[in-house]
Write an enzyme that holds these catalytic residues in place. Structure first.
Site, PDB file in Angstrom:
ATOM      1  N   GLY A 239       0.737  -1.282  -0.013  1.00 17.72           N
ATOM      2  CA  GLY A 239       0.014   0.052   0.162  1.00 17.72           C
ATOM      3  C   GLY A 239       0.848   1.392  -0.024  1.00 17.72           C
ATOM      4  O   GLY A 239       0.335   2.193  -0.127  1.00 17.72           O
ATOM      5  N   GLU A 273       3.970  -6.668   1.751  1.00 20.68           N
ATOM      6  CA  GLU A 273       3.582  -7.364   0.402  1.00 20.68           C
ATOM      7  C   GLU A 273       3.464  -5.861  -0.793  1.00 20.68           C
ATOM      8  O   GLU A 273       2.569  -5.630  -0.995  1.00 20.68           O
ATOM      9  CB  GLU A 273       2.257  -7.731   0.418  1.00 20.68           C
ATOM     10  CG  GLU A 273       1.972  -8.887   1.260  1.00 20.68           C
ATOM     11  CD  GLU A 273       0.537  -9.199   1.442  1.00 20.68           C
ATOM     12  OE1 GLU A 273      -0.411  -8.628   0.972  1.00 20.68           O
ATOM     13  OE2 GLU A 273       0.099 -10.140   2.148  1.00 20.68           O
ATOM     14  N   PRO A 274       4.675  -5.220  -0.569  1.00 19.78           N
ATOM     15  CA  PRO A 274       4.576  -4.015  -1.503  1.00 19.78           C
ATOM     16  C   PRO A 274       4.525  -4.484  -3.095  1.00 19.78           C
ATOM     17  O   PRO A 274       5.178  -5.162  -3.573  1.00 19.78           O
ATOM     18  CB  PRO A 274       6.061  -3.428  -1.192  1.00 19.78           C
ATOM     19  CG  PRO A 274       6.974  -4.713  -0.863  1.00 19.78           C
ATOM     20  CD  PRO A 274       6.187  -5.650  -0.464  1.00 19.78           C
ATOM     21  N   ARG A 276       3.213  -1.686  -5.910  1.00 18.68           N
ATOM     22  CA  ARG A 276       3.589  -0.213  -6.612  1.00 18.68           C
ATOM     23  C   ARG A 276       4.936   0.557  -6.275  1.00 18.68           C
ATOM     24  O   ARG A 276       5.654   0.820  -7.053  1.00 18.68           O
ATOM     25  CB  ARG A 276       2.476   0.826  -6.283  1.00 18.68           C
ATOM     26  CG  ARG A 276       2.459   1.916  -6.985  1.00 18.68           C
ATOM     27  CD  ARG A 276       1.352   3.184  -6.525  1.00 18.68           C
ATOM     28  NE  ARG A 276       0.044   2.321  -6.098  1.00 18.68           N
ATOM     29  CZ  ARG A 276      -1.196   2.422  -6.867  1.00 18.68           C
ATOM     30  NH1 ARG A 276      -1.151   2.844  -7.998  1.00 18.68           N
ATOM     31  NH2 ARG A 276      -2.021   1.984  -6.349  1.00 18.68           N
ATOM     32  N   ARG A 312      -5.532   3.221 -15.797  1.00 16.32           N
ATOM     33  CA  ARG A 312      -5.741   4.004 -14.526  1.00 16.32           C
ATOM     34  C   ARG A 312      -6.291   5.576 -14.663  1.00 16.32           C
ATOM     35  O   ARG A 312      -6.998   5.716 -13.811  1.00 16.32           O
ATOM     36  CB  ARG A 312      -4.128   4.162 -13.951  1.00 16.32           C
ATOM     37  CG  ARG A 312      -3.724   2.712 -13.674  1.00 16.32           C
ATOM     38  CD  ARG A 312      -2.469   2.747 -12.848  1.00 16.32           C
ATOM     39  NE  ARG A 312      -2.686   3.241 -11.519  1.00 16.32           N
ATOM     40  CZ  ARG A 312      -2.908   4.380 -10.947  1.00 16.32           C
ATOM     41  NH1 ARG A 312      -2.176   5.324 -11.500  1.00 16.32           N
ATOM     42  NH2 ARG A 312      -3.083   4.597  -9.754  1.00 16.32           N
ATOM     43  N   TYR A 316      -9.382   5.531 -12.381  1.00 18.25           N
ATOM     44  CA  TYR A 316      -9.356   6.369 -11.264  1.00 18.25           C
ATOM     45  C   TYR A 316      -9.204   7.727 -11.431  1.00 18.25           C
ATOM     46  O   TYR A 316      -8.670   8.338 -10.411  1.00 18.25           O
ATOM     47  CB  TYR A 316      -8.115   5.802 -10.364  1.00 18.25           C
ATOM     48  CG  TYR A 316      -8.003   4.378 -10.376  1.00 18.25           C
ATOM     49  CD1 TYR A 316      -8.908   3.595  -9.497  1.00 18.25           C
ATOM     50  CD2 TYR A 316      -7.013   3.503 -10.961  1.00 18.25           C
ATOM     51  CE1 TYR A 316      -9.002   2.180  -9.448  1.00 18.25           C
ATOM     52  CE2 TYR A 316      -6.903   2.220 -11.021  1.00 18.25           C
ATOM     53  CZ  TYR A 316      -7.695   1.643 -10.128  1.00 18.25           C
ATOM     54  OH  TYR A 316      -7.600   0.090 -10.249  1.00 18.25           O
ATOM     55  N   CYS A 342     -13.125   3.837 -28.435  1.00 18.98           N
ATOM     56  CA  CYS A 342     -14.466   4.801 -28.726  1.00 18.98           C
ATOM     57  C   CYS A 342     -15.106   4.820 -27.357  1.00 18.98           C
ATOM     58  O   CYS A 342     -16.133   3.948 -27.139  1.00 18.98           O
ATOM     59  CB  CYS A 342     -15.201   3.652 -29.693  1.00 18.98           C
ATOM     60  SG  CYS A 342     -14.301   3.664 -31.243  1.00 18.98           S
ATOM     61  N   GLU A 343     -14.585   5.482 -26.636  1.00 16.79           N
ATOM     62  CA  GLU A 343     -15.113   5.936 -25.347  1.00 16.79           C
ATOM     63  C   GLU A 343     -14.643   7.359 -25.034  1.00 16.79           C
ATOM     64  O   GLU A 343     -13.401   7.417 -24.936  1.00 16.79           O
ATOM     65  CB  GLU A 343     -14.701   5.053 -24.220  1.00 16.79           C
ATOM     66  CG  GLU A 343     -14.852   3.680 -24.287  1.00 16.79           C
ATOM     67  CD  GLU A 343     -16.013   2.784 -23.321  1.00 16.79           C
ATOM     68  OE1 GLU A 343     -16.544   3.987 -22.719  1.00 16.79           O
ATOM     69  OE2 GLU A 343     -16.318   2.069 -23.723  1.00 16.79           O
ATOM     70  N   TYR A 371       0.169  -1.644 -12.248  1.00 18.90           N
ATOM     71  CA  TYR A 371      -1.124  -1.723 -12.701  1.00 18.90           C
ATOM     72  C   TYR A 371      -1.398  -1.004 -13.938  1.00 18.90           C
ATOM     73  O   TYR A 371      -2.076  -0.096 -14.156  1.00 18.90           O
ATOM     74  CB  TYR A 371      -1.973  -0.978 -11.520  1.00 18.90           C
ATOM     75  CG  TYR A 371      -1.817  -1.542 -10.070  1.00 18.90           C
ATOM     76  CD1 TYR A 371      -2.058  -2.745  -9.962  1.00 18.90           C
ATOM     77  CD2 TYR A 371      -1.155  -0.805  -9.078  1.00 18.90           C
ATOM     78  CE1 TYR A 371      -1.891  -3.378  -8.650  1.00 18.90           C
ATOM     79  CE2 TYR A 371      -0.905  -1.377  -7.932  1.00 18.90           C
ATOM     80  CZ  TYR A 371      -1.347  -2.790  -7.623  1.00 18.90           C
ATOM     81  OH  TYR A 371      -1.243  -3.181  -6.376  1.00 18.90           O
TER      82      TYR A 371
HETATM   83  N1  LLP Z   1      -1.365  -6.804  -0.651  1.00 21.82           N
HETATM   84  C1  LLP Z   1      -2.814  -7.170  -1.059  1.00 21.82           C
HETATM   85  C2  LLP Z   1      -3.694  -8.090  -0.387  1.00 21.82           C
HETATM   86  C3  LLP Z   1      -3.368  -6.282  -1.821  1.00 21.82           C
HETATM   87  O1  LLP Z   1      -4.602  -6.420  -2.066  1.00 21.82           O
HETATM   88  C4  LLP Z   1      -2.440  -5.435  -2.762  1.00 21.82           C
HETATM   89  C5  LLP Z   1      -3.029  -4.354  -3.940  1.00 21.82           C
HETATM   90  C6  LLP Z   1      -1.335  -5.262  -2.350  1.00 21.82           C
HETATM   91  C7  LLP Z   1      -0.687  -6.042  -1.527  1.00 21.82           C
HETATM   92  C8  LLP Z   1      -0.331  -4.447  -3.033  1.00 21.82           C
HETATM   93  O2  LLP Z   1      -0.416  -3.005  -2.681  1.00 21.82           O
HETATM   94  P1  LLP Z   1       0.526  -1.627  -3.379  1.00 21.82           P
HETATM   95  O3  LLP Z   1       1.626  -2.021  -2.611  1.00 21.82           O
HETATM   96  O4  LLP Z   1       0.649  -2.039  -4.828  1.00 21.82           O
HETATM   97  O5  LLP Z   1      -0.216  -0.586  -3.096  1.00 21.82           O
HETATM   98  N2  LLP Z   1      -5.279  -1.198  -9.366  1.00 21.82           N
HETATM   99  C9  LLP Z   1      -4.885  -0.093  -8.493  1.00 21.82           C
HETATM  100  C10 LLP Z   1      -4.415  -0.468  -7.412  1.00 21.82           C
HETATM  101  C11 LLP Z   1      -5.245  -1.896  -7.002  1.00 21.82           C
HETATM  102  C12 LLP Z   1      -4.188  -2.295  -5.429  1.00 21.82           C
HETATM  103  C13 LLP Z   1      -5.032  -3.679  -4.954  1.00 21.82           C
HETATM  104  N3  LLP Z   1      -4.303  -4.371  -3.871  1.00 21.82           N
HETATM  105  C14 LLP Z   1      -4.182   1.147  -9.256  1.00 21.82           C
HETATM  106  O6  LLP Z   1      -4.061   1.176 -10.402  1.00 21.82           O
HETATM  107  O7  LLP Z   1      -3.989   2.053  -8.399  1.00 21.82           O
END
Ligand code: LLP
Length: 418
Positions: A239, A273-274, A276, A312, A316, A342-343, A371
């Site tokens: 996150g 669990e990184p 992004r 994205r 979002y 076409c959107e 993503y």
């Molecule tokens: N762990 C779990 C259980 C998750 O659901 C996620 C992301 C992560 C780890 C990794 O999160 P990060 O470190 O990447 O923030 N598609 C969206 C982001 C969706 C994230 C879903 N879960 C976007 O493009 O911003």
């Protein structure tokens, strides 16, 4: 931080001119910097060196096999949410003993396969899933190591689509039901409680929601210890945000310091669990200007990538910097950068001041490593882009561009329609 820089007005990825890659493989194309990925991983992991920890890279952010193999070599484990991701991680050489499996809708066949593969733990998201895990474990005679994913009801202050730790979100088990669930699990000797888990959302730019979630987890952890459970793994999910525009997310060291402070008193292995933060700024999407046009007051630059390649902005309203691959002019204009789909939602930038662009110019859509390709689709029967990994002076095609034949190869016209 990343290794996409200009030399003599020409954008490079590490030591390779972006243009050289485009000349070979065309556009639209995703380009990833191996050096950036390695650096992000090592800085992130080193920030936690004071405590026992395992970094399980979140495969959903970018699941290209080459990216996974690179991270696996750096010592990363994996956080997966489907058997597809599990198989990718294993194929890329990440050992099952470093893989955690999250997700609210694991199918029984997926659970069985992951059990047989011998993964580190299941992050269980509902009481019914726990029951199902117990039944399958018993039927195949393999004990199931698990953590319950707590929904700590913490507001991560991010886009509502990517907040996951609020009661109104579908993720995790409500705090007040968690202890009972562990006690219930004790009745099935095939369920092995080894951890506790939470993940509150994505693109979080402040440490305080992580600390709040961690405090809730600690209270539950201590209560479980008091009840005689011997948990080993405290999984805080992913996150941590990245700068897309002018956000100022805490650097990994600051994020780690706040977390370490909280977990030090516990005897545990911390799991992170990184996604992004490891790959986001390590990738760009390169696209070519097809046409310019003006509708009333609005100027449009139409490019050959679309929302099917990078969704994205459409989904979002996400901001991605856009930079010309070659800097040629100081003249600027305000334009919408849009794709061919076409959107009306098919845009990469709206009312953005950019250097004047001409037909044929190349643009880099920045921070597209996370993503990006993974969320791409074939909408409008568009072939998915190619992916390239750059390492120093060398670049490698790590996914071929799809062809029209690939697009239709799984479809069947019934004989009676022929
Ligand atoms: N762990 C779990 C259980 C998750 O659901 C996620 C992301 C992560 C780890 C990794 O999160 P990060 O470190 O990447 O923030 N598609 C969206 C982001 C969706 C994230 C879903 N879960 C976007 O493009 O911003």
């Amino acid at each position: 931080m990343h290794y996409f820089t200009y030399h003599l007005n020409e954008l490079y990825c590490e030591e390779v001119p972006v243009k050289e890659i485009v000349n070979k493989f065309g556009t639209p194309i995703y380009i990833y910097s191996a050096r950036t990925i390695r650096r992000h991983f090592s800085v992130f992991s080193a920030s936690f060196k004071e405590v026992e920890h395992l970094v399980c890279y979140s495969v959903k952010a970018n699941s290209n096999l080459a990216v996974l193999a690179l991270l696996g070599k750096e010592g990363a484990g994996a956080d997966v949410v489907s058997v597809g991701e599990l198989v990718r991680a294993l194929k890329a050489g990440i050992p099952a003993s470093k893989i955690v499996y999250s997700g609210v809708g694991k199918r029984p066949d997926e659970i069985e396969l992951a059990l047989k593969a011998g993964i580190l733990m299941f992050n269980v998201e509902s009481l019914e899933e726990l029951e199902c895990l117990g039944e399958i474990a018993k039927s195949v005679g393999i004990k199931a190591p698990f953590a319950l994913r707590v929904n700590p009801n913490v507001d991560p202050k991010t886009h509502p689509y990517i907040s996951t730790g609020l009661k109104k979100n579908k993720f995790g088990i409500p705090e007040e039901e968690v202890i009972d669930a562990y006690l219930k699990a004790k009745k099935n000797p095939y369920l092995l409680p080894i951890g506790l888990d939470a993940h509150i959302g994505s693109q979080i730019t402040d440490v305080s929601p992580f600390v709040s979630a961690l405090r809730r987890l600690k209270a539950i952890w201590n209560e479980l210890t008091r009840l005689g459970f011997e948990l080993r793994y405290l999984d805080l999910g992913g996150g941590l945000g990245i700068p897309y525009a002018d956000e100022e997310p805490p650097p990994p060291e600051e994020y780690a310091r706040a977390i370490i402070e909280e977990v030090k008193p516990l005897d545990c292995t911390l799991i992170l669990e990184p996604g992004r933060v490891i790959v986001g700024n390590a990738g760009i999407l390169v696209t070519r200007v097809l046409y310019r046009k003006t509708n009333g007051d609005k100027k449009f630059v139409i490019v050959d990538a679309g929302m099917n390649d990078l969704i994205r902005p459409a989904l979002y309203q996400a901001y991605h910097k856009i930079q010309p691959v070659k800097l040629t002019t100081s003249e600027e204009e305000v334009v919408d950068v849009v794709g061919p789909v076409c959107e009306s939602g098919d845009f990469f930038a709206r009312d953005r001041k950019l250097p004047r662009l001409e037909r044929g110019d190349l643009l880099a859509i920045m921070s597209a490593g996370a993503y990006g390709f993974v969320m791409s689709s074939n909408y409008n029967s568009r072939c998915r882009a190619a992916e390239v990994l750059v390492d120093g002076e060398t670049f490698y095609l790590v996914r071929k561009r799809e062809t029209i034949d690939d697009l239709i190869s799984l479809e069947i016209i019934p004989d009676y329609l022929k």
